[in-house]
Scaffold this active site. Structure first.
Site, PDB file in Angstrom:
ATOM      1  N   SER A 114       0.806  -1.227   0.000  1.00 26.86           N
ATOM      2  CA  SER A 114       0.000   0.000   0.000  1.00 26.86           C
ATOM      3  C   SER A 114       0.835   1.272   0.000  1.00 26.86           C
ATOM      4  O   SER A 114       0.520   2.200  -0.753  1.00 26.86           O
ATOM      5  CB  SER A 114      -0.963   0.008   1.184  1.00 26.86           C
ATOM      6  N   ASN A 169     -13.479   0.084   5.796  1.00 28.79           N
ATOM      7  CA  ASN A 169     -12.161  -0.061   5.194  1.00 28.79           C
ATOM      8  C   ASN A 169     -11.374   1.243   5.228  1.00 28.79           C
ATOM      9  O   ASN A 169     -10.177   1.236   5.453  1.00 28.79           O
ATOM     10  CB  ASN A 169     -12.283  -0.548   3.745  1.00 28.79           C
ATOM     11  N   LYS A 200     -10.939  -3.507  10.865  1.00 27.66           N
ATOM     12  CA  LYS A 200     -12.083  -3.013  10.078  1.00 27.66           C
ATOM     13  C   LYS A 200     -13.385  -3.096  10.874  1.00 27.66           C
ATOM     14  O   LYS A 200     -14.279  -2.297  10.677  1.00 27.66           O
ATOM     15  CB  LYS A 200     -12.231  -3.817   8.784  1.00 27.66           C
TER      16      LYS A 200
END
Length: 96
Positions: free
Chosen positions: A23, A93, A72
């Site tokens: 990410s 998310n 989450k």
């Protein structure tokens, strides 16, 4: 990589483990390509440390963050509001 300045904003990933995450690579490339003055980091945060991490991120005025499981689900109790979809699913998310 873009230069980090006094105006650079922060976005991040909260999860555990996160050392394998791509990410930061994806987001930082996108920020640079789009000319957005922001840096994306990954923080190793578990369910036990999530509340304090969220408190710190609010103080820092981050532009947003995303989460891995089980954060989450756990994040729901620390948010001011939820979209109807997040409320129905029972998970989030991305937080802005």
């Amino acid at each position: 990589m873009s230069e980090i300045t006094g105006t650079t904003r922060l976005a991040c990933l909260l999860g555990s483990p996160v050392s394998h995450s791509i990410s930061p690579l994806i987001h930082n490339f996108s920020f640079q390509h789009l000319g957005i003055d922001c840096t994306y980091l990954a923080f190793d945060i578990n369910e036990q440390t999530l509340k304090e991490a969220v408190k710190g991120l609010r103080s820092l005025h981050v532009i947003g963050f995303n989460l891995t499981m089980p954060n989450k689900n756990k994040i729901l109790e620390f948010l001011d509001e939820l979209s109807p979809a997040a409320r129905f699913i029972g998970a989030v998310n991305t937080v802005e």
